[in-house]
Design a protein around this motif. Structure first.
Motif, PDB file in Angstrom:
ATOM      1  N   GLU A 197       0.824  -1.208   0.000  1.00  0.00           N
ATOM      2  CA  GLU A 197       0.000   0.000   0.000  1.00  0.00           C
ATOM      3  C   GLU A 197       0.862   1.263   0.000  1.00  0.00           C
ATOM      4  O   GLU A 197       1.958   1.289   0.573  1.00  0.00           O
ATOM      5  N   ASN A 198       0.371   2.304  -0.659  1.00  0.00           N
ATOM      6  CA  ASN A 198       1.049   3.595  -0.670  1.00  0.00           C
ATOM      7  C   ASN A 198       1.145   4.148   0.746  1.00  0.00           C
ATOM      8  O   ASN A 198       0.184   4.100   1.510  1.00  0.00           O
ATOM      9  N   THR A 199       2.314   4.687   1.106  1.00  0.00           N
ATOM     10  CA  THR A 199       2.558   5.123   2.480  1.00  0.00           C
ATOM     11  C   THR A 199       1.591   6.213   2.931  1.00  0.00           C
ATOM     12  O   THR A 199       1.053   6.157   4.037  1.00  0.00           O
TER      13      THR A 199
END
Length: 281
Positions: A70-72
């Motif tokens: 997942e994108n931070t």
């Protein structure tokens, strides 16, 4: 409903495995507390679920997605964590530190918006730290600093908040104040709270769901009445505990206990009792 769960995760440091093939579910919009003796893997599990540390195998799933991929910034809008020993905030004022909670919502080097400032001021107010807003974090007592770090986590405005021993350094009154705050956030704003606590009576009083760990494995998970029992506490802590009821909350409470020594015949009881991982909420 379960949005967050682990699937057979293994976590270790170097060659030392702390948690092995562990699967747990975190009830949504509830308060979950992880208990267990020192070194059993409580903090390690919390850090892995929140992606603070990597795990060697398995998956952590949030909203159907593997958090490792997942994108931070997207993940930071869903979950916030207050570690057991937050990093130094040397040179920062209280307001500046709490403003860091707004990082996931900022674009590039843009200034804080009116909405950001409203959230920051709210977080300071609800944690009782507004009066310290312009003071250096270094000038505060341990308990005051802890509340400021909690304010930063709240300013992140996430649906899930992880806290590793949030009552550390706090006296009894401030411990209760922090736990009641987390309970209000859960009940009024439906935040999912996941925390590690050492105090069994606080855990039983404030948690909807307890996870008892021993040597990186779940010994028992469920409501406080199912977990805070003499048999489970024997298995997890090696103590002979007397359990009663809190007259104010009707929740179970550990009245007194002795350390078990020598012959441990009690462990011949049916171990299936401790491995009931059914979710009751």
């Amino acid at each position: 409903m379960v949005r967050l769960y682990t699937n057979e995760i293994t976590i270790g440091y170097g060659d030392r495995v702390i948690v092995k093939d562990l699967s747990v579910q975190i009830p949504d919009r509830k308060i979950t507390t992880i208990i267990g003796s020192n070194g059993c893997g409580k903090s390690t599990l919390l850090k892995a679920i929140s992606r603070i540390i990597p795990f060697q195998s398995g998956t952590v799933i949030l909203d159907g997605k593997n958090i490792s991929q997942e994108n931070t910034k997207i993940l930071a809008k869903k979950m916030a964590i207050l570690p057991q020993t937050p990093e130094s905030a040397s040179g920062l004022s209280v307001g500046e530190l709490v403003s860091y909670g707004r990082f996931p919502y900022q674009k590039g080097f843009s200034r804080l918006t009116k909405k950001d400032m409203e959230v920051i001021n709210w977080a300071l107010e609800v944690t009782g730290t507004a009066c310290f807003k312009y003071r250096p974090v270094d000038a505060l007592s341990g308990g005051q600093r802890q509340r400021v770090w909690i304010a930063m986590a709240l300013a992140q405005e996430t649906e899930i908040i992880f806290l590793d021993e949030p009552t550390t350094y706090l006296d009894m009154a401030h411990q209760l104040e922090v736990l009641e705050l987390l309970q209000r956030l859960n009940r009024e704003q439906e935040r999912t709270i996941v925390m590690v606590l050492h105090d069994l009576n606080q855990a039983a009083r404030f948690a909807d769901y307890l996870i008892a760990l021993k040597d990186g494995q779940v010994m028992k998970a469920g409501q406080s009445e199912e977990v805070l029992t003499p048999l489970v506490l024997r298995k997890v802590f090696n103590i002979d505990a007397e359990i009663g009821k809190d007259p104010r909350t009707n929740k179970p409470m550990c009245i007194t206990y002795n350390l078990l020594k020598g012959d441990r015949k009690h462990e011949k009881a049916d171990d299936s009792l401790y491995f009931n991982l059914s979710v009751n909420y």
